[in-house]
Design a protein around this motif. Sequence first.
Motif, mmCIF file in Angstrom:
data_model
loop_
_atom_site.group_PDB
_atom_site.id
_atom_site.type_symbol
_atom_site.label_atom_id
_atom_site.label_comp_id
_atom_site.label_asym_id
_atom_site.label_seq_id
_atom_site.Cartn_x
_atom_site.Cartn_y
_atom_site.Cartn_z
ATOM 1 N N LEU A 1 39.696 35.411 49.959
ATOM 2 C CA LEU A 1 39.787 35.582 48.637
ATOM 3 C C LEU A 1 41.376 35.388 48.387
ATOM 4 O O LEU A 1 41.899 35.685 48.839
ATOM 5 C CB LEU A 1 39.425 36.961 48.244
ATOM 6 N N TRP A 2 41.461 34.771 47.172
ATOM 7 C CA TRP A 2 42.892 34.863 46.184
ATOM 8 C C TRP A 2 42.855 35.685 45.038
ATOM 9 O O TRP A 2 41.890 35.712 44.130
ATOM 10 C CB TRP A 2 42.867 33.242 45.593
ATOM 11 N N SER A 3 43.630 36.911 45.376
ATOM 12 C CA SER A 3 43.705 37.777 44.391
ATOM 13 C C SER A 3 44.019 37.278 42.803
ATOM 14 O O SER A 3 43.633 37.921 41.956
ATOM 15 C CB SER A 3 44.765 38.765 44.923
ATOM 16 N N ASN A 4 44.769 36.131 42.910
ATOM 17 C CA ASN A 4 45.271 35.678 41.453
ATOM 18 C C ASN A 4 43.779 34.982 40.856
ATOM 19 O O ASN A 4 44.123 34.298 39.833
ATOM 20 C CB ASN A 4 46.237 34.707 41.474
ATOM 21 N N ASP A 5 42.947 34.864 41.550
ATOM 22 C CA ASP A 5 41.498 34.334 40.759
ATOM 23 C C ASP A 5 40.930 35.377 40.017
ATOM 24 O O ASP A 5 39.949 35.077 39.303
ATOM 25 C CB ASP A 5 40.532 33.822 42.081
ATOM 26 N N PHE A 6 41.256 36.619 39.875
ATOM 27 C CA PHE A 6 40.917 37.558 39.053
ATOM 28 C C PHE A 6 41.620 38.151 38.239
ATOM 29 O O PHE A 6 42.765 38.265 38.272
ATOM 30 C CB PHE A 6 40.301 38.549 40.077
ATOM 31 N N SER A 7 41.010 38.571 36.943
ATOM 32 C CA SER A 7 41.664 39.016 35.726
ATOM 33 C C SER A 7 42.290 40.599 35.763
ATOM 34 O O SER A 7 43.120 40.800 35.307
ATOM 35 C CB SER A 7 40.807 38.786 34.457
ATOM 36 N N SER A 8 41.559 41.363 36.831
ATOM 37 C CA SER A 8 42.321 42.533 36.999
ATOM 38 C C SER A 8 42.037 42.795 38.591
ATOM 39 O O SER A 8 41.129 42.603 39.141
ATOM 40 C CB SER A 8 41.293 43.595 36.022
ATOM 41 N N GLN A 9 43.047 44.094 38.764
ATOM 42 C CA GLN A 9 42.621 44.583 40.260
ATOM 43 C C GLN A 9 41.372 45.060 40.436
ATOM 44 O O GLN A 9 40.965 45.147 41.430
ATOM 45 C CB GLN A 9 44.028 45.571 40.353
ATOM 46 N N GLU A 10 40.884 46.001 39.374
ATOM 47 C CA GLU A 10 39.708 46.479 39.722
ATOM 48 C C GLU A 10 38.435 45.137 39.941
ATOM 49 O O GLU A 10 37.693 45.441 40.948
ATOM 50 C CB GLU A 10 39.058 47.219 38.467
ATOM 51 N N GLU A 11 38.519 44.302 39.332
ATOM 52 C CA GLU A 11 37.433 43.046 39.616
ATOM 53 C C GLU A 11 37.801 42.659 40.925
ATOM 54 O O GLU A 11 36.696 42.448 41.931
ATOM 55 C CB GLU A 11 37.629 41.952 38.509
ATOM 56 N N PHE A 12 39.206 42.627 41.311
ATOM 57 C CA PHE A 12 39.251 41.859 42.669
ATOM 58 C C PHE A 12 38.757 42.968 43.727
ATOM 59 O O PHE A 12 38.099 42.747 44.750
ATOM 60 C CB PHE A 12 40.911 41.575 42.726
ATOM 61 N N LYS A 13 39.062 44.329 43.645
ATOM 62 C CA LYS A 13 38.531 45.040 44.582
ATOM 63 C C LYS A 13 37.240 45.436 44.551
ATOM 64 O O LYS A 13 36.598 45.345 45.650
ATOM 65 C CB LYS A 13 38.987 46.737 44.287
#
Length: 64
Positions: free
Chosen positions: A11-23
């Motif tokens: 996963l690339w964390s910068n693909d998500f608009s928020s930290q919650e979405e990434f988690k």
Amino acid sequence: MIALRKPTYYLWSNDFSSQEEFKAERRKYVGIGFRVVTFQDGNPDTDIHEGIKALVKNHWNDIM
């Protein structure tokens, strides 16, 4: 004895608009049995295997 390993999901964390979405996405894959590797920057379209090969090539003399 047969050793089974978890498959890896990247996963690339910068693909998500928020930290919650990434988690939430990370938990989804961990929950179904993946080992999740996270990258914080870089191009997500880049083939990860090429990067790993370059890393090994650049540090091969340090290993031997």
